[in-house]
Every structure is written in structure tokens, then in C-alpha cells.
Design a protein around this motif. Structure first.
Motif: not given
Length: 502
Positions: A404-423
Motif C-alpha cells: 500500500a506504500g506505507r512501509l518500505d518493502a525492502d525493510v519489511v523483507e529484511a525484518l522478516l529475515s531478522a525475525a526468523g533469526q532472532t526467534t
């Protein structure tokens, strides 16, 4: 804490100046360090049960502000509290709340106030302050006549630093609103009941010196200049420990935000590393995550914990809370860079965010990371109008915000990667708690009743009560607030506590 008591910012700083000046008039030089930190921390636990305060009185901030107008143990204080019961609710609801308060609520309110001092002591201990300061902070709600909270001390049994801080806190408000005459009138009206009469007499004798210019110069500078221990500085990990301790206490304000800031900080830092940000920028990002919600203290839990839609006026108050955070932090040159980042955590790339409607051009990578981390953790946590979302649902929501253009798509994917590593999977719980007891503890901390916990876990209310008794015996907690603090300190608040890494 000023915002949580409906006071203008620097109220606590001004009361500290007043307390230090009064101590100087008394020749109590050996008390300076203890008094300094006691005055700064005296009310730091008062927002922890804002959820319960709002349940009874509607607006927890207005309730706390009442202590400056009326003696809480006096008839006018009682009448003021009764008049607020169930405020902003339909008449029938107010009647129900009034009846419930008459039977159990007044005792619950007393326990709340007793708990404020315990929580303030807990923060003082986490900040590494000395035992005298911890003792003084924990006695800050005692009264000269022995009718304070928890009511174990009276007269000169109460540490002098506690007596000074309590007097200074109240006369600062009276002086700001009505000048020296009003401050002395308040002090004298409560001398011998709430306040030490000898301190009131000393205040009256030296009022001109004690109040001189206190409302004109910036209190921040004056308080820093009067710091007794040669302007003690925190460096490196000490900064993170202090900010983390305060963040945990801010998150206690609502059962829906327990551990939120610490988890946002960890996730934002991990995302920054995935994106290859410089080490110092990652440190700043993580610290901004710890402080980003400080401004929540300026909004009533009658709004934060409301299960239905918020009104226009309520929404305008919510939109201000990042600005409140900025105003808190910008006074310190060290924390100002965190303020510039934290104030943008609710901004959006398309300009639809708040508080300023900043768009993509003005949002740095770090700002975008903090916004995505806050959004993801918010999705993963329960809110009054919805349960916590699971990882897949939260991921779907996050990617939808990016499309929808509200959040940065590249940052979203980086965060999802980080979330998998930090859980991380927790293999053991503190204090010998069983997995089921951890679940019950989490739900107690979230404010659920025994019946609600039973329904959530599909067990009987009697079984819940048995688990609760075991939890209390093992951990020493006594209510939702202490359960919340225990869960936060031991990393038991995360909705994905027992999930395997993605």
C-alpha cells in the motif's frame, strides 16, 4: 512522569530543585545524593496499574492529578474519587462500578498505591542506586500521621529524603498555580497529617530563597548542575541497561504492551544488521527502539485500553504521543539523536502517519526500520479490539502495508529475515515454573481473570486458581502489576515465546 500526572513537563525537575534547596537550608549535606534520586523517582511506579485505574475511574491521568488538589485521606479527596467512578460511561454502568468499588474496589485502590512505592524501589535497584535511596523511594507514600501507604512508618521513622521529596512534589504544583502564598497554604494545611511539620516550618522560614526563580530557568540545567556525584555519567552498556529498565516500566502502563519496547529494540537492531547498517547506527536504532514509546505515558489508559473505536478527540491525543517522546528526550544532548528517530516511528512513506505526516523523502533507513519493527511487534501482540496475530498473519499484514506504500518493502523483507533469526525457543522457565504456569503467568500479566484464563486454556477456573497460588509462591508476585514486571524482566511476555526459529 509529568505527563502521567497531567502536569507540564519539568514538574518533577522543579520539585527536585525545591527539595535540594530545602535540604540545604536544613544543613543536610550528607543527604544530597539520596534526596536527589528519591525526588526524581518518587512517582515512577504510579502508571503501572493505569489499566486498573482507568477501569474504575475512566481517566487514570485525571485521577492521579487529583492528589495535588485534595488530601487522598481527606473527605474531599474521597468525594473527588467517588465522583470519578465510571466516568465517561452510561449511568447504569456507573452505578455498577460504584457498587463494585464499595465492596472491593477501595481495597484494590489501596493496594495499588502500596504497589507504586514497591515498583519505584524496583527501578531504583535496577538502576544500581544505593540502599539508602532504595529505602527512601519505597517510603515515599508514607505519611507523617502514619496513615500512608503501606502504612508501616510514621513521623521520624520515615526517611528524611522521603519526607522532603513528598513535600516538594506538592508545593511545586501549588507554587506554579498560585505562587508562594498558595504553596505555603497547602503545606500548612497538611502539616502534621501528610507532611512533617518541622519541614513545613523550615519551608515557610526560607520560602523566598527556596522558590526564587524556580519557575523561570530551565529546570533540566539546574538539576544536572546539582547532581551530587560529580555529574555521574553512564557509558556503553550502562546506557542500554538504564534505558531498558525505564522502557520496561513504561510498557507496564498497559497489559497489552508488556515487553513491547525491548522486543522492538532487539528486532530493529537485528534488521539494521541484516541491512548492513554501520555498527553505531545499529546501536542508535536499538536504543531508539527502547525509548520510542515513552510518550505513551501522556495518554490515558481509558483510550489505550478501550475495546471499541476511539473518538476524534481521543485519536488526536494518540497522534501526539510520539511528539511527547521527542519532547522528553530532546532536553539531553546524548538522547536527542534518539528523539529524532523515535518521533518518526509512526510516520509512513505516503505521508499518512503521525505526528507530522512526514513522507518518504524525509524518512531515513533507520526511521523506516523502526517503523516496521514497531508495526510487526504490534501485530504480534494482543490489543483491546483483537487477539495477537500469529507469525503468518502478522507477515501478511506487514507485506500488505508495504504494497500500500506505507512501509518500505525492502525493510519489511529484511525484518522478516531478522525475525526468523532472532526467534528463540525457551528451554527452561525461571523459579521452577512449569510450561502451564508460564502460560497462566502470561495471561495474568495481560489482565485476564481466572475465568477468562480458564476459557483461553480450556481448563477449569479451580485449576487456574491452583496454578496461580503456585506461581505466587514460587515468584513472590502478588497481583497483575507485579506479574507483569516479573514476566517482562524474565523475557516471558513474547507471544512467540515457545516457537521454533523460522
Amino acid at each position: 512522569m509529568d505527563l502521567g500526572f497531567d502536569q507540564p513537563m519539568e514538574h518533577v525537575l522543579r520539585q527536585t530543585v525545591i527539595a535540594m534547596r530545602l535540604a540545604e537550608r536544613l544543613g543536610a549535606d550528607d543527604l544530597r545524593s539520596t534526596l536527589y534520586y528519591t525526588s526524581l523517582l518518587v512517582d515512577v511506579g504510579c502508571h503501572a496499574d493505569a489499566h486498573e485505574q482507568a477501569k474504575w475511574f475512566g481517566d487514570d491521568i485525571a485521577l492521579r492529578a487529583g492528589k495535588y488538589r485534595h488530601d487522598l485521606r481527606g473527605l474531599r479527596g474521597l468525594a473527588s474519587g467517588v465522583a470519578m467512578l465510571g466516568s465517561s460511561q452510561p449511568p447504569l454502568h456507573r452505578v455498577r462500578v460504584g457498587l463494585a468499588f464499595a465492596t472491593v474496589g477501595h481495597r484494590e485502590l489501596d493496594r495499588m498505591i502500596e504497589g507504586h512505592a514497591r515498583l519505584a524501589r524496583s527501578l531504583a535497584e535496577r538502576l544500581g542506586l544505593d540502599p539508602d535511596t532504595c529505602d527512601a523511594v519505597s517510603a515515599s507514600y508514607e505519611r507523617w500521621d502514619g496513615r500512608g501507604w503501606p502504612g508501616r512508618l510514621r513521623g521520624e521513622q520515615i526517611p528524611l529524603a522521603s519526607r522532603l521529596a513528598q513535600l516538594a512534589e506538592h508545593v511545586e504544583v501549588a507554587h506554579r498555580l498560585g505562587g508562594t502564598r498558595a504553596a505555603l497554604a497547602l503545606a500548612r494545611s497538611r502539616a502534621g497529617t501528610q507532611f512533617d511539620p518541622s519541614l513545613v516550618a523550615s519551608l515557610a522560614a526560607h520560602a523566598e530563597v527556596i522558590f526564587a526563580g524556580v519557575d523561570r530557568a530551565r529546570s533540566w540545567d539546574r538539576v544536572i548542575e546539582s547532581e551530587p556525584e560529580l555529574r555521574r555519567r553512564l557509558v556503553g552498556p550502562e546506557v542500554d541497561l538504564a534505558l531498558g529498565a525505564v522502557a520496561d516500566f513504561v510498557d507496564l502502563k498497559s497489559p497489552y504492551t508488556l515487553g513491547h519496547s525491548r522486543q522492538v529494540a532487539e528486532l530493529a537492531g537485528a534488521t539494521g544488521r541484516v541491512l548492513g547498517l554501520p555498527d553505531q547506527e545499529v546501536v542508535t536504532l536499538r536504543r531508539a527502539g527502547l525509548v520510542h514509546d515513552f510518550g505513551r505515558l501522556g495518554v490515558s489508559n481509558g483510550i489505550w485500553d478501550k475495546p471499541g473505536p476511539v473518538g476524534t478527540g481521543e485519536w488526536e491525543r494518540i497522534r501526539l504521543y510520539p511528539y511527547f517522546t521527542e519532547r522528553m528526550l530532546v532536553q539531553s544532548a546524548t538522547l536527542a539523536p534518539l528523539a529524532a528517530l523515535a518521533v518518526q516511528h509512526r510516520e509512513r512513506l505516503d505521508g499518512s502517519g503521525y505526528p507530522r505526516g512526514t513522507g518518504a523523502v524525509s524518512l531515513t533507513v533507520a526511521s523506516r526500520v523502526l517503523a516496521v519493527a514497531d508495526s510487526y511487534r504490534t501485530f504480534r501482540e494482543p490489543r483491546p479490539h483483537r487477539p495477537a496475530l500469529g507469525p503468518e498473519a502478522a507477515t501478511t499484514r506487514l507485506r500488505a502495508e508495504a504494497r500500500a506504500g506505507r512501509l518500505d518493502a525492502d525493510v519489511v523483507e529484511a525484518l522478516l529475515s531478522a525475525a526468523g533469526q532472532t526467534t528463540v525457543r525457551r528451554h527452561s522457565a525461571p523459579a521452577g515454573l512449569s510450561p502451564r504456569e508460564v502460560q497462566v503467568l502470561q495471561l495474568i500479566a495481560r489482565g485476564l481473570s481466572s475465568r477468562e484464563i480458564a476459557g483461553r486454556l480450556t481448563i477449569s477456573p479451580k485449576t487456574v486458581r491452583n496454578h496461580t497460588e503456585h506461581i505466587y509462591a514460587k515468584t513472590g508476585i502478588v497481583n497483575r502489576v507485579t506479574a507483569s514486571l516479573y514476566a517482562t524482566e524474565h523475557g516471558l511476555t513474547s507471544a512467540d515465546l515457545d516457537e521454533e526459529p523460522a
